[in-house]
Scaffold this motif. Structure first.
Motif, mmCIF file in Angstrom:
data_model
loop_
_atom_site.group_PDB
_atom_site.id
_atom_site.type_symbol
_atom_site.label_atom_id
_atom_site.label_comp_id
_atom_site.label_asym_id
_atom_site.label_seq_id
_atom_site.Cartn_x
_atom_site.Cartn_y
_atom_site.Cartn_z
ATOM 1 N N UNK A 1 -63.745 20.123 1.825
ATOM 2 C CA UNK A 1 -64.801 20.190 0.821
ATOM 3 C C UNK A 1 -64.716 21.466 -0.013
ATOM 4 N N UNK B 1 -74.008 7.207 9.051
ATOM 5 C CA UNK B 1 -74.280 8.643 9.157
ATOM 6 C C UNK B 1 -73.633 9.237 10.387
ATOM 7 N N UNK B 2 -73.774 8.546 11.519
ATOM 8 C CA UNK B 2 -73.193 9.058 12.763
ATOM 9 C C UNK B 2 -71.677 9.147 12.649
ATOM 10 N N UNK C 1 -69.850 9.497 9.975
ATOM 11 C CA UNK C 1 -69.465 10.598 9.082
ATOM 12 C C UNK C 1 -69.467 11.915 9.856
ATOM 13 N N UNK C 2 -70.575 12.188 10.552
ATOM 14 C CA UNK C 2 -70.688 13.489 11.229
ATOM 15 C C UNK C 2 -69.635 13.612 12.319
ATOM 16 N N UNK D 1 -65.932 13.851 10.923
ATOM 17 C CA UNK D 1 -65.623 15.122 10.277
ATOM 18 C C UNK D 1 -65.636 16.258 11.296
ATOM 19 N N UNK D 2 -66.486 16.135 12.317
ATOM 20 C CA UNK D 2 -66.479 17.159 13.362
ATOM 21 C C UNK D 2 -65.125 17.183 14.066
ATOM 22 N N UNK E 1 -62.657 18.796 11.656
ATOM 23 C CA UNK E 1 -62.924 20.217 11.437
ATOM 24 C C UNK E 1 -62.330 21.040 12.568
ATOM 25 N N UNK E 2 -62.462 20.550 13.796
ATOM 26 C CA UNK E 2 -61.884 21.273 14.927
ATOM 27 C C UNK E 2 -60.370 21.381 14.736
ATOM 28 N N UNK F 1 -71.512 25.274 15.021
ATOM 29 C CA UNK F 1 -70.630 25.169 16.177
ATOM 30 C C UNK F 1 -69.535 24.133 15.973
ATOM 31 N N UNK F 2 -69.882 22.971 15.379
ATOM 32 C CA UNK F 2 -68.855 21.954 15.152
ATOM 33 C C UNK F 2 -68.065 22.215 13.872
ATOM 34 N N UNK F 3 -68.506 23.184 13.070
ATOM 35 C CA UNK F 3 -67.813 23.594 11.847
ATOM 36 C C UNK F 3 -67.665 22.464 10.829
ATOM 37 N N UNK F 4 -68.636 21.566 10.806
ATOM 38 C CA UNK F 4 -68.669 20.538 9.774
ATOM 39 C C UNK F 4 -69.415 21.128 8.578
ATOM 40 N N UNK F 5 -68.905 20.943 7.346
ATOM 41 C CA UNK F 5 -69.639 21.483 6.195
ATOM 42 C C UNK F 5 -71.069 20.951 6.180
ATOM 43 N N UNK G 1 -73.004 20.235 3.890
ATOM 44 C CA UNK G 1 -73.198 19.131 2.941
ATOM 45 C C UNK G 1 -73.010 17.794 3.647
ATOM 46 N N UNK G 2 -71.951 17.718 4.478
ATOM 47 C CA UNK G 2 -71.636 16.472 5.174
ATOM 48 C C UNK G 2 -72.598 16.240 6.332
ATOM 49 N N UNK G 3 -72.893 17.307 7.087
ATOM 50 C CA UNK G 3 -73.815 17.160 8.219
ATOM 51 C C UNK G 3 -75.146 16.622 7.753
ATOM 52 N N UNK H 1 -75.905 15.243 4.951
ATOM 53 C CA UNK H 1 -75.762 13.894 4.388
ATOM 54 C C UNK H 1 -75.804 12.855 5.500
ATOM 55 N N UNK H 2 -75.101 13.160 6.598
ATOM 56 C CA UNK H 2 -75.108 12.251 7.739
ATOM 57 C C UNK H 2 -76.489 12.130 8.353
#
Lengths: 361, 378
Positions: free
Chosen positions: A262, A301-302, A304-305, A308-309, A312-313, B127-131, B133-135, B137-138
């Motif tokens: 992003x 939603x779930x 997506x999170x 991406x988590x 991201x790791x 902690x999970x390092x998700x932007x 914006x995305x978190x 949004x989710x």
């Protein structure tokens, strides 16, 4: 070569995720006594991919340049109206209408790009503002659907070769074109460089504004194509067709799901297509299983999170390896114009950019 | 040193002008201009009673903007606010019903939901390092979808009167204003709390983290805890706004729709910079009031209601472009004398910008006396 290998890394992960989703979906659909891979169902999935695919290709360009495009839903609605009103049911007007739509959307993209680059407004605010202006215009001037699309243009959204719809083929062709532009042309390299770090790109002799303006124009034109496709499916132009699908946020989610960062500067079109496919398969699965429409949102939603988590790791590690392997490489090996720009960009930029999540205005 | 009184006065005038052209100052000027225009068009607006009703109407947006401020100044986004507002309104409508005795427990439950949403947003971001914006949004999709799934997405009867009183009622029979809405009292309480906490170590740390998280980490700040707390404040403020809106606007699934973007608009309008590190609580508050008074002004003119969005869009672009130009101008000064200054450190370079001006730009004594710092921080 080097580029391709690295990209395979993240993109491969996206397609592995897609494969996993496909397997799970196939098993779940099989429990209801139907097949996920029946021709009809494949056509449904591919059709579901095409609209979001167009939007997400454009969104990828903008996000690679470390900007955003929140104006896409309104650009789509406007495009559907411009096309349907210009055509107004006559076959002869199809080509002029398509050209006019593309020009109008390119103009909106140019406005977005100029506001972001020349006025120095954050992409989030600039495109949110332009989107709101378009929304105000649409709400004021249109009460409902208008115009009509001739049958010859409706075929664009309705026909297919075997189970593959024409619109999906066009979308994939566009994806191939944009992917080629990103990997093979100076524009693409400059866009990556500017997205990685605008300042470093500038110091390396890249005009920072042009790639970003180009990306915004590309994004709006892609949204315009999506609007054309929607007009061809609906048969009319609609002022709310874009905002109903909340394509702004979903396309950003698809891009990020496809492994594009992003913060800009890293990602690929094919990853985005993978992300779009994951969404399409999920949607199809939930429709076949007859989930409550609100429950679909919860699951989206779930997904997506969580997805991406997981990326991201991984990405934190992938980035370090990339520096170690490549930092000395391009400086010595390739003396061609675009090469110096991408190389120093990641070396200097990601540390503060990744940590703060902030972009200087 | 031995400045005469006349010089002093012109200095003070200069400072006033300088503050007025400041991104935050210009919004205040804009607010005053808009309010004056409203009063000219409709003199009854200036009566204390209708002013109170105006503040009552602004209260939810102002509270949400204050919550969003903490998240934005820490360098993140909270897109889930609108969904939280909707969720809280629907929760109140469905759980309280006509039963007055349930008001207390359900209020506690709603606050609990708000805290949990904030913690999830914050932990997933840090902690999970998700932007973010995305978190967010989710979580927006999850919360909105979940609540609609649970309630069936339909409007129900309004909650009990004891609950609605918070949003629509007030203390009656007062001398000047006649009716002092509870919403105004809640807003004042939120403002006092927000200003207090932004002067506490948390408030300073959150700005420092938004400016440069690495530097803040080296200075001993706990990034994940601070950001998570900012997210908790944000969703708690959405909860409070939800409580007020359930009373004021009633229970409907469309209440709260688009609140996240309205809040971000208000915050940005108030001179808070997206990306973090710069801005004040009061700026966000002024931004919210400016936005809402602009809408009120439009109601008195012949501009169609559907153009509200277009004007909001134009204003937000103009505001950010303006503050960008001002900051760029300020930042250029030190780079003439000190080329090596880092372009990224916003606050430090802004501070550096103040210093050389006092020594080299030829306006001695005026700026350090008034403290340019005080203008930027609450």
């Amino acid at each position: 070569m080097r580029l391709r290998l690295r990209r395979l890394d993240t993109t491969a992960l996206v397609y592995l995720a897609l494969l996993a989703v496909l397997i799970i979906a196939a098993i779940l659909v099989a429990t209801t006594g139907r097949s996920l891979f029946s021709p009809g169902n494949i056509r449904d999935i591919l059709t579901g991919m095409s609209v979001l695919g167009f939007v997400a290709i454009g969104q990828t360009l903008v996000i690679l340049g470390a900007s955003l495009d929140l104006s896409v839903p309104y650009v789509m609605s406007l495009a559907s109206l411009v096309a349907a009103q210009t055509m107004n049911g006559s076959d002869a007007m199809v080509v002029p209408a398509v050209l006019l739509t593309l020009v109008v959307t390119a103009g909106i993209g140019l406005a977005n790009g100029l506001i972001v680059t020349v006025l120095g407004v954050h992409g989030f605010v600039a495109t949110l503002g332009v989107g709101l202006i378009l929304k105000g215009y649409l709400d004021t001037n249109y009460q409902g659907t208008e115009g009509s699309v001739p049958w010859s243009f409706q075929l664009f959204g309705a026909t297919g070769i075997g189970p593959v719809p024409i619109s999906t083929i066009v979308m994939l062709a566009l994806a191939a074109l944009v992917a080629f532009i990103l990997v093979r042309t100076a524009f693409g390299h400059h866009l990556f460089a500017v997205g990685g770090s605008s300042e470093v790109a500038r110091l390396s002799g890249v005009r920072q504004r042009l790639p970003l303006i180009g990306a915004h124009i590309g994004s709006s034109v892609c949204a315009g194509l999506a609007g054309l496709l929607l007009a061809s499916r609906l048969g009319v132009g609609s002022p709310t067709v874009g905002s109903q699908g909340s394509y702004d946020l979903l396309s950003i989610a698809a891009v990020v799901l496809g492994g594009t960062v992003l913060m800009g500067g890293r990602g690929s079109i094919w990853g985005t297509i993978g992300g779009v496919a994951i969404f399409a398969v999920l949607d199809n699965l939930m429709s076949v299983m007859q989930f409550n429409p609100f429950l679909k949102d919860v699951i989206r939603g779930l997904v997506i999170i969580i997805a991406v988590a997981l990326y991201a790791r991984r990405r934190v590690i992938a980035r370090r390896i990339r520096f170690a392997a490549n930092a000395p490489g391009p400086n010595i090996a390739t003396g061609s114009a675009p090469a110096p720009a991408p190389a120093p960009a990641p070396a200097a930029a990601p540390a503060p950019a990744a940590e703060t999540g902030g972009r200087s205005q | 040193m031995n400045a005469s009184a006349a010089e002093n006065r012109s200095d003070r005038l200069m400072t006033l002008v300088r503050r007025a052209v400041d991104p935050k100052g210009i919004v205040l000027v804009l607010l005053i201009v808009i309010l004056t225009a409203i009063i000219v068009l409709n003199p009854s607006f200036a009566e204390p009673g209708s002013l109170m009703r105006f503040i009552q109407r602004v209260a939810p947006i102002a509270i949400v903007a204050i919550g969003q401020y903490f998240v934005i100044v820490s360098g993140e986004f909270d897109l889930s606010m609108g969904a939280v507002v909707t969720a809280q309104v629907m929760t109140a409508g469905h759980l309280i019903g006509e039963d007055d005795t349930k008001t207390g427990p359900v209020l506690v439950l709603m606050l609990g939901i708000g805290i949990i949403v904030g913690i999830v947003n914050g932990l997933a971001t840090t902690l999970l390092k998700v932007p973010s914006f995305i978190v967010t949004l989710g979580t927006m999709l999850v919360i909105h979808g979940g609540v609609m799934w649970w309630t069936g997405g339909t409007a129900t009867g309004n909650p009990a009167e004891s609950f609605r009183r918070l949003g629509r009622g007030g203390i009656e029979g007062l001398p000047v204003v006649d009716l002092l809405p509870y919403a105004v009292l809640v807003l004042i309480a939120v403002i006092v709390f927000a200003v207090w906490i932004s002067r506490r170590p948390f408030g300073q740390t959150v700005v420092a983290i938004g400016d440069n998280a690495r530097a803040a980490t080296f200075a001993g700040a706990n990034v994940w805890r601070t950001k998570t707390f900012a997210f908790v404040l944000s969703s708690l403020s959405a909860t409070v706004a939800g409580v007020l809106l359930a009373g004021y606007a009633g229970v409907h699934p469309s209440v709260g729709q688009g609140y996240e973007f309205t809040a971000i608009t208000a915050v940005v309008l108030g001179g808070v910079v997206l990306g973090g590190g710069r801005g004040t609580v009061l700026g966000a508050l002024i931004g919210a009031f400016t936005l809402e008074s602009l809408f009120t002004l439009l109601n008195f003119t012949t501009v169609p209601a559907t153009m509200r969005d277009a004007i909001q869009g134009a204003i937000i672009i103009a505001a950010v472009a303006y503050s960008g130009v001002i900051f760029a101008k300020r930042r250029k000064r030190p780079s003439a004398s000190d080329i090596a200054s880092a372009p990224d450190d916003a606050t430090t370079s802004a501070r550096v910008a103040e210093k050389p001006m006092t020594t080299s730009a030829g306006t001695p004594s005026s700026i350090p006396l008034t403290g340019g710092d005080g203008a930027d921080r609450t």
